[in-house]
Design an enzyme around this catalytic site. Structure first.
Site, PDB file in Angstrom:
ATOM      1  N   HIS A  26     -14.404 -15.507  11.903  1.00 55.48           N
ATOM      2  CA  HIS A  26     -13.479 -16.122  12.857  1.00 55.48           C
ATOM      3  C   HIS A  26     -14.016 -15.949  14.273  1.00 55.48           C
ATOM      4  CE1 HIS A  26     -11.176 -15.133   9.246  1.00 55.48           C
ATOM      5  NE2 HIS A  26     -10.333 -16.095   9.579  1.00 55.48           N
ATOM      6  N   HIS A 261     -11.362 -21.507  14.586  1.00 54.81           N
ATOM      7  CA  HIS A 261     -10.581 -20.356  14.130  1.00 54.81           C
ATOM      8  C   HIS A 261     -11.292 -19.568  13.041  1.00 54.81           C
ATOM      9  CE1 HIS A 261      -7.164 -17.912  12.798  1.00 54.81           C
ATOM     10  NE2 HIS A 261      -7.559 -18.216  11.571  1.00 54.81           N
ATOM     11  N   GLU A 412      13.422  -3.026   7.474  1.00 46.66           N
ATOM     12  CA  GLU A 412      12.635  -2.289   6.485  1.00 46.66           C
ATOM     13  C   GLU A 412      11.132  -2.463   6.677  1.00 46.66           C
ATOM     14  OE1 GLU A 412      16.589  -3.450   4.608  1.00 46.66           O
ATOM     15  OE2 GLU A 412      14.997  -4.511   5.709  1.00 46.66           O
ATOM     16  N   HIS A 474      21.028  -5.701  -5.739  1.00 45.18           N
ATOM     17  CA  HIS A 474      20.689  -4.366  -5.256  1.00 45.18           C
ATOM     18  C   HIS A 474      20.111  -3.469  -6.353  1.00 45.18           C
ATOM     19  CE1 HIS A 474      22.808  -5.689  -1.768  1.00 45.18           C
ATOM     20  NE2 HIS A 474      22.830  -4.503  -1.201  1.00 45.18           N
TER      21      HIS A 474
END
Length: 667
Positions: A26, A261, A412, A474
């Protein structure tokens, strides 16, 4: 005397030439950010190339890690142990210049980056660690921890959700020594981002509580340097410097396009770029005067020598604190650690408490956190449920940076990557919790902890259908198998308070990868037998009970966590009904068990006994390596259901009666 542009062009052409030689890579980002990099690294960055681990160095994180040749060029030019041969070997087998920066493959690389957004989250963790350790150890006139954390990031990092999670928390915590440079080139792989990324990023970061310095010319060293000075002047807010850049800067035909890129420029365009930027040098050739202008070895040594004098004064005046800081930075446990952990294990054996293992874990923390001041905990808005906050913990805030508990909020993924950054920084052992099912949100950060071999501790509670009424959204099913199949990860699913204490012991002592503690919501009975074989619990799997001691069993039960009690009950019933010799294996950490000598594994799971039955309230496939073709696995290969825990277990046939029936069928 080389100009700033000359020095920046050295980065550009090292990147261009390395990508061309590798035929992959890159080049566009290193070409576009070269001016920012040379300004930061030559003018402001406080490092010592001859000692990449100097504790008071500035931290530099390349969040847009696909542009790895940028940092490899910087490390080579400034004097790190990264010779030009390694740059010529870019992306090749066993080189120190892999496709994305990796810890610890390359001296001077602070974190493994590539999955976009995680680098800036790591940087937040590093800045948080610097703030906490400075508050804990610095004294008036003796600021031994005093440096900045810098991060480069691109449009892709800012699109990833984790960057929002981490930036929001950084603003709330007022991490004023975190400075991020946004490579605002408006290009990602698919082209100009106006079709999919039109956020007002500056306003968004201002809303997070960041200082934003707008409209900096990313190709003008004076403008960049002024922005850095302005960023440092504000000590109460992290800073985002909006650098307007051109991807592939200098390429006559490809600059400003996605074509630079992720692909080599090609021989013709490289020749044209050399002409356009007046760089008449052969591939990988850096003129001597430019090398001298770049070399930071002498400056870095002087910076560290000045700090060494400061730290010598600190040691003389505060020997206890100095010794404690060095212990933590060297990842050494306290000298009385063995006695501490033995006392904790003995306490669980004496008390014989029937507790949910999440509660057992919290009781362990009440002891561990006092004796291990490097422990810094937290939770993703589930503190009471996870049991991650010990009795005397105070919360880390801008006003209380000595606090050792972090309220991460419902983040999280961000939480997990921030923990990785804290661990990489050193001197801190981070842990934090959420429900096991939500490891899905955090999965790639757990993987990165494993890849980087960081001893981060992830506390995952509500580990099975035993959480009950919250239902299948859950109730984790496939998650344990995923964690166990991740290299370098140890996942402990303890069955009672004693096994929980051993799990924490293993987590604290493990230095080569993360530990996941898999803990129950529901109360589990204390298993008297865990006292009889405590010497082997830390092997990950051991003989909990057997009907005919000293004999080869005719039937083996293997269980973990809340299902060990069922295996114990069923083994007794089967023995009484059939007279067969039965054995129960508790295997709280199968990954660790599999590292034991073959003789021990054979002792626990003798080959002569091929009638084996494993039970775990989770997906079954993982366990066939232990039971073989003639064995059975009782588990769950469907999603759970919403009902009280006892009804869930009964409905899904995770019961003693079903175990007994299945065992008798086996024999």
């Amino acid at each position: 005397m080389p100009t700033a542009k000359d020095c920046a062009n050295a980065i550009r052409f090292l990147a261009i030439d390395a990508v061309e030689q590798a035929k992959s890579g890159h080049p566009g980002m290193p070409m576009g950010m070269a001016d920012i990099a040379q300004t930061l690294w030559r003018e402001e960055l406080k490092v010592n190339p001859k000692n990449p681990h100097w504790i008071n160095r500035d931290r530099f994180v390349l969040s847009n890690g696909h542009g790895s040749m940028l940092i490899y060029a910087l490390l080579h030019l400034t004097g790190y142990d990264l010779p030009i041969e390694e740059l010529k070997n870019f992306r090749q087998l066993h080189s120190k210049t892999p496709g994305h920066p990796e810890v610890p493959e390359t001296p001077g690389v602070e974190t493994t980056t590539g999955p976009l957004g995680q680098g800036i989250a790591n940087a937040v963790g590093m800045a948080l660690a610097e703030t906490h350790l400075a508050a804990t150890f610095n004294k008036p006139e003796l600021p031994i921890i005093d440096h900045y954390t810098y991060a480069f990031l691109g449009d892709g990092c800012l699109m990833e959700g984790i960057s929002h999670e981490a930036a929001s928390l950084a603003g709330t915590l007022q991490l004023g020594k975190l400075i991020a440079f946004w490579d605002n080139n408006q290009i990602s792989i698919d082209g100009n981002v106006q079709g999919w990324f039109t956020d007002d990023t500056a306003k968004r970061f201002e809303a997070y509580g960041w200082q934003v310095i707008r409209g900096v010319d990313g190709h003008d060293s004076a403008s960049i340097l002024a922005a850095i000075k302005e960023a440092k002047a504000d000590s109460t807010r992290p800073t985002l410097i909006d650098c307007k850049t051109t991807i592939g800067y200098g390429s006559p035909k490809l600059a400003g396009t996605a074509k630079t890129h992720g692909a080599p420029l090609g021989a013709d365009e490289i020749a044209a770029t050399r002409a356009a930027l007046n760089w008449p040098h052969a591939p990988f050739e850096i003129p001597h005067d430019i090398k001298q202008a770049w070399d930071q070895s002498e400056r870095g040594a002087a910076l560290e020598a000045k700090w060494d004098t400061l730290f010598a004064d600190y040691q003389a005046q505060y020997p206890t604190e100095a010794s404690e800081l060095l212990r933590r930075l060297q990842s050494e446990l306290p000298s009385d650690w063995a006695n501490q952990i033995d006392a904790l294990i003995t306490k669980t054996c004496d008390e014989k408490s029937d507790l949910a293992t999440r509660q057992s874990s919290q009781q362990c923390l009440n002891t561990l956190a006092i004796n291990l001041p490097e422990l810094v905990g937290g939770s993703a808005d589930l503190t009471g449920s996870n049991g991650t906050k010990w009795t005397e913990a105070t919360v880390f805030t801008h006003d209380n940076p000595q606090g050792r508990y972090i309220n991460y909020g419902v983040r999280e993924f961000g939480m997990s990557a921030i923990m990785n950054g804290m661990s990489l920084y050193g001197g801190i052992r981070p842990f934090a919790g959420t429900f096991l099912t939500f490891v899905d949100y955090a999965r790639n950060a757990v993987r990165m902890a494993a890849l980087m071999e960081q001893p981060t501790v992830f506390v995952y509670t509500h580990d099975s259908i035993g959480l009950g009424e919250d239902g299948p959204t859950h109730q984790p099913i496939e998650h344990l198998a995923m964690l166990r199949n991740t290299p370098n990860v140890h996942s402990w699913r303890p069955a009672d308070t004693t096994e929980v204490a051993y799990a924490w012991k293993a987590a604290i002592e493990k230095q080569d990868g993360p530990t996941c503690l898999i803990l129950s919501r529901q109360k589990l009975p204390y298993l008297q037998e865990t006292q009889t074989d405590t010497a082997n619990i830390d092997k990950g799997g051991y003989i909990l009970w057997e009907s005919n001691q000293g004999e080869i069993p005719e039937l083996l039960f293997i269980g973990t966590g809340s299902e060990v009690q069922l295996a114990r009950e069923a083994a007794q019933v089967v023995h009484e009904k059939t007279g067969k010799a039965t054995r129960v294996i508790s295997m709280p950490c199968p990954e660790l068990f599999l590292t034991q000598p073959h003789a021990y594994q054979e002792q626990v799971l003798p080959a002569e006994c091929d009638k084996r039955l494993a039970i775990e309230a989770a997906s079954t496939n993982y366990w066939y390596q232990f039971v073989g073709l003639k064995g059975k696995v009782i588990g769950i290969d469907r999603f759970g259901l919403s009902a009280p825990a006892s009804e869930c277990y009964k409905e899904l046939h995770i019961t003693c009666d079903h175990l007994v029936e299945s065992a008798i069928e086996l024999i």
